[in-house]
Design an enzyme around this catalytic site. Structure first.
Site, PDB file in Angstrom:
ATOM      1  N   ASP A  80       1.027  -1.070   0.102  1.00  0.00           N
ATOM      2  CA  ASP A  80      -0.062  -0.020   0.102  1.00  0.00           C
ATOM      3  C   ASP A  80       0.753   1.234  -0.114  1.00  0.00           C
ATOM      4  OD1 ASP A  80       0.910  -0.693   2.547  1.00  0.00           O
ATOM      5  OD2 ASP A  80      -0.505   0.587   3.547  1.00  0.00           O
ATOM      6  N   GLU A 138      -0.685  -1.793   5.132  1.00  0.00           N
ATOM      7  CA  GLU A 138       0.480  -1.646   6.430  1.00  0.00           C
ATOM      8  C   GLU A 138       0.088  -0.437   6.941  1.00  0.00           C
ATOM      9  OE1 GLU A 138       3.427  -0.724   8.947  1.00  0.00           O
ATOM     10  OE2 GLU A 138       3.418   0.153   6.951  1.00  0.00           O
ATOM     11  N   GLU A 139      -0.018   0.697   6.438  1.00  0.00           N
ATOM     12  CA  GLU A 139       0.037   2.048   6.665  1.00  0.00           C
ATOM     13  C   GLU A 139      -1.201   2.563   7.637  1.00  0.00           C
ATOM     14  OE1 GLU A 139       2.538   3.645   6.600  1.00  0.00           O
ATOM     15  OE2 GLU A 139       3.692   3.297   4.782  1.00  0.00           O
ATOM     16  N   HIS A 364       7.917   8.838   4.439  1.00  0.00           N
ATOM     17  CA  HIS A 364       6.624   9.386   4.363  1.00  0.00           C
ATOM     18  C   HIS A 364       7.069  11.038   4.026  1.00  0.00           C
ATOM     19  CE1 HIS A 364       3.993   6.439   7.223  1.00  0.00           C
ATOM     20  NE2 HIS A 364       5.147   5.840   6.507  1.00  0.00           N
TER      21      HIS A 364
END
Length: 393
Positions: A80, A138-139, A364
């Site tokens: 993702d 996962e995020e 990020h």
């Protein structure tokens, strides 16, 4: 056998890079992945393996069965992306506005697809089974790992191995750490209800902002005064919603925050202390509080025996593109691989991916870039462990 693995992977490095760049151009957010699972599934078409889709909603499980009795090892890669507007200037930058692979999950999927293809080609050279876990989400809590586990992705598995490319680590090297390696993540929300009034007459009101400000400052004393100095914990207030008129006393505010801790026990201690502070607000300021605390991801614990085995195996394999294997410090971010590690003895290792040209931006970040060589390093390291593990007694 190791030389054969490395040779095959090296010959496919350009294909690995092509896959990564395609995925980078077409990122998808957590729990909204639709095209990425299709791309993964199509990759395995006509290959000698079993593919199961919609595992834990959008996950893909691939079983590589050697046909010989033996152990079973699972290897995991997430796929993702994040709600970030890309600002890298790459020729293969995201085509989806406001969505970006800013954490390297595109690289994880690319290396895993090529490694899995290679293990399928080599399955007459090992015993047992390899389970390839292509994990979504996962995020975003609750994360994709939980759903896949609930759907039985770990049934019959002995150990799970995962890896992450890291821009804060030296390229060409693999890093590991036994025991506590990444923090757990929790979310909290506090609503404070006071009584509004005129700014000129605070005695006739009950100011929610003053109570909230007290919470913000007092919460920081948990880490400095309540935790053992050798414990790792962080309390962050990321949102304080108290906007109103300059001359009006606010009656209600909302705060949201984030807790990180290197052990679940530390997380629970922080949660209890926050609750005590909230009770104190009600008693001291006469406000009403609604406090929510959500334990999103547990702390990631690497099984010491399996982790040391993985590190020693990679060292002994003498892999062409792995320039070193080193123990690293614990990492502050959280990772839902922790759910696999709480279910089975597992380990999570890292492939150094600091770009060799230009600044290394953190994960990020809108300018996040990796050294793409890190994918080949990850593939060789994980592949070496798989082959050694399945052929060892």
């Amino acid at each position: 056998m190791m030389k054969d693995l490395v040779k095959r992977l090296q010959e496919k490095e350009e294909k690995m890079i092509e896959i990564r760049r395609h995925l980078h151009e077409h990122p998808e957010l957590s729990f909204q992945e639709s095209e990425t699972p299709k791309y993964i599934t199509d990759f395995y078409k006509d290959k000698d393996c079993e593919v199961k889709t919609n595992v834990g909603e959008n996950g893909v499980k691939v079983t590589i069965d050697s046909g010989n009795p033996g152990k079973t090892i699972a290897i995991r890669a997430d796929f993702d992306a994040l709600p970030i507007q890309e600002d890298t200037g790459l020729s293969f930058a995201s085509k989806n506005d406001g969505v970006m692979h800013a954490c390297g999950h595109d690289a994880h999927t690319a290396y895993m697809l090529i490694l899995a293809e290679t293990l399928i080609e080599m399955k007459d050279q090992f015993n047992g089974k390899v389970i390839v876990i292509h994990q979504p989400a996962e995020e975003m809590p609750p994360g994709g790992a939980k759903g896949m586990i609930e759907d039985g992705v770990l049934d019959g598995v002995d150990h799970v191995l995962g890896t992450h490319v890291m821009t804060n680590m030296e390229p060409g090297k693999v890093f590991y750490r036994p025991e506590n390696v990444q923090t757990g993540r929790s979310y909290f929300k506090l609503t404070i209800q006071g009584e509004g009034g005129h700014g000129s007459s605070p005695h006739t009101a009950n100011d929610a902002i003053v109570a909230g400000a007290n919470f913000v400052t007092t919460a920081q004393t948990i880490v400095s005064r309540r935790l053992n100095p050798f414990e790792t914990g962080v309390v962050t207030i990321g949102s304080f919603d108290g906007k109103g008129q300059f001359n009006v006393i606010k009656d209600k505010i909302e705060l949201e925050g984030d807790v990180r801790a290197l052990t679940d026990a530390t997380r629970d201690k922080i949660a209890d202390e926050l609750q005590q502070i909230v009770k104190g607000l009600e008693a001291t300021f006469g406000v009403k509080c609604d406090f929510e605390f959500s334990k999103d991801y547990p702390a990631l614990y690497n099984d010491p025996d399996f982790t040391n085995y993985v590190a020693e195996t990679i060292k002994k394999a003498d892999l062409d593109d792995v320039k070193g294997v080193e123990e690293c410090e614990a990492q502050p971010p959280s990772e839902d691989f922790a759910f696999f590690a709480k279910t089975l003895p597992s380990t999570f290792i890292y492939s150094g991916a600091a770009p060799q040209d230009g600044k290394a931006y953190p994960h990020h970040h809108p300018k996040f870039k990796i050294d793409e060589k890190s994918m080949l390093v990850a593939a060789e390291a994980v592949g070496a462990v798989v082959l050694d593990y399945l052929n060892s007694k």
